[in-house]
Design a protein around this motif. Sequence first.
Motif, short mmCIF file in Angstrom:
data_model
loop_
_atom_site.label_atom_id
_atom_site.label_comp_id
_atom_site.label_asym_id
_atom_site.label_seq_id
_atom_site.Cartn_x
_atom_site.Cartn_y
_atom_site.Cartn_z
N PRO A 28 0.46 -0.86 0.01
CA PRO A 28 0.02 -0.05 0.10
C PRO A 28 0.98 1.44 0.36
CG PRO A 28 -0.39 -0.71 2.22
CD PRO A 28 0.96 -2.16 1.19
N GLU A 29 0.14 2.38 -0.69
CA GLU A 29 0.98 3.77 -1.04
C GLU A 29 0.22 4.79 -0.07
OE1 GLU A 29 1.95 4.54 -4.63
OE2 GLU A 29 3.42 3.33 -4.87
N LEU A 30 1.26 5.61 0.60
CA LEU A 30 0.33 6.68 1.25
C LEU A 30 1.33 7.86 0.82
CD1 LEU A 30 0.02 5.32 4.70
CD2 LEU A 30 -1.70 5.33 3.22
N ARG A 31 0.96 8.87 0.39
CA ARG A 31 1.05 10.14 -0.24
C ARG A 31 1.13 11.37 0.80
NH1 ARG A 31 3.28 9.58 -5.37
NH2 ARG A 31 2.77 7.97 -6.39
N ALA A 32 1.39 11.88 0.88
CA ALA A 32 1.53 13.38 1.60
C ALA A 32 0.62 13.77 0.96
CB ALA A 32 2.67 14.73 2.10
N LYS A 33 -0.88 14.89 1.65
CA LYS A 33 -1.07 16.14 1.33
C LYS A 33 -1.26 16.73 1.82
CE LYS A 33 -4.72 12.34 -0.64
NZ LYS A 33 -6.06 12.00 -0.82
N GLY A 34 -1.32 18.35 1.50
CA GLY A 34 -1.31 19.58 2.15
C GLY A 34 0.16 18.93 3.16
N HIS A 35 1.36 19.30 2.71
CA HIS A 35 2.84 18.35 2.78
C HIS A 35 2.54 18.08 3.89
CE1 HIS A 35 3.99 21.67 0.24
NE2 HIS A 35 3.53 22.72 0.20
#
Length: 501
Positions: free
Chosen positions: A44-51
């Motif tokens: 699974p991948e998690l990406r930063a949102k709003g830094h």
Amino acid sequence: MSRLASVLFRAMPALAAGMALVSGVVVYSFEISGNTPALLSRPPELRAKGHRLSLTLHAAIAGDGKNSFYFHGQPNAPTLRLSPGDQLKITYVNDLPGKPHESCAMTPCMDMTNLHFHGLTVSPDAPQDDVLGMMAAPGRSLRYTVQIPKDHPPGLYWYHTHPHGESHRQVLDGMSGALVIEGIESYLPSLVGLPERVLIVRGRSLANDPQSAELKQRVELGANICGGESEPTDEVFTVNGSLRPQIEIAPGERQFWRLVNASADRYLDLQLESQTFEIVAMDGMPIARHDPDHRTRIADHVLLPPAGRMEAVVTGPAAGTPRRLVSRCVDTGPDGDPNPSMTLADIVPRSITGPQSKVSSTSRTSDIKKLDLEAEQNVPPRFVVTFTEDKNGFYINGEKFSSNAAPMVHAKVGTYQHWKIVNATRELHPMHIHQAHFLAYAENGEPITDPLWLDTVNVPYGGSVDVIMDFTDPVIRGMSVFHCHLLNHEDKGMMAKILFE
């Protein structure tokens, strides 16, 4: 060409996967079944949102009785993707039992755990990359807030547990995950649009495994010990949790592979049969950052010590020519553990078009650092690290690690320092320092052709490596450590403190 350079760069049971969607993230689970090869999975991948990227990660016992990371109720470690300037927040919950199920290098085992953000140039003080003071007993939690500097090098990093005395057991069980800092295409624009694969190679213990013979046969385990002790091989490699998966790539297709040796104590000598690697970065450091005139290196095989990373472009073989991704036999020395050859994955034609992760373009501009370090290379070492061992343990400069010990060395922030790492033993040792990268420029006193910036370097047995440490980043002030990344050795004493001041 030096031996280190020639080793690094010489130019030219099957698994079935189940898949579930949890909160928008694909989570995979695996089990041994039959002889049908599985396609390479994606964690699974998690990406930063709003830094900002926030998550909760648990340490718990998986169904096979091993220690494991749990994310969203599944025994899996997500790949974390952030950009320079982002903030990573992790609530890390220790759900391990008060009475450990497994043995560890140092008794008594206490199922303590914590996290290390390997390779990141972030603060060693709490609540960031603190492996000395941040430690969770069973039933307790840790809260990490890691600030990625705005000028952080883009590339592949990883996170894993680091409780002294228990780190080998936990990392061998698979308590690790990949961490990507975005923006590497700013150093090599031709990466934009290429399919990207993150490959996490771990060691799987065969101890007390009733399928041991089948697993060895499955990976075509080599019989050649090539220098290690003549004892049975007790580990095989997995890729993204699978034993010998299939990696799809069309003939002539270029893909960008980001591979980490996340094993606790085994070397990889990577080779893609009859193909070459166009290497873009090592240990998370883009080659072009320090050598913009030679942005890549071409190699037909690459030696990765435990914790080493390689990011490279690969090209699909011609149709009808099956290939394998293999690890060649590694001579770990007369006293080293056996590290035989084996197959990591099969390369197969991509037959269907499906969703793929591709390298995207960011607005980041590359930060070129052309340094003249000749003066520092020519002065005597400012510090010498000597690895020794005996039947009672493993030592740095004659001392075993103690949590109460004073720092073995002080480093002035804002400087470069010439260090010499001496291996006075009869086996290989990979040296890693937290928070910093270094230029490995000489082996056994001889210059290395095309030296590289690393955070983990192989030190030949009975030999030495000279490096220039980069202590110029102002965020690294505080107490940290350096150690052998054969984690069984680190657990048994081969670690020391460094104070950045």
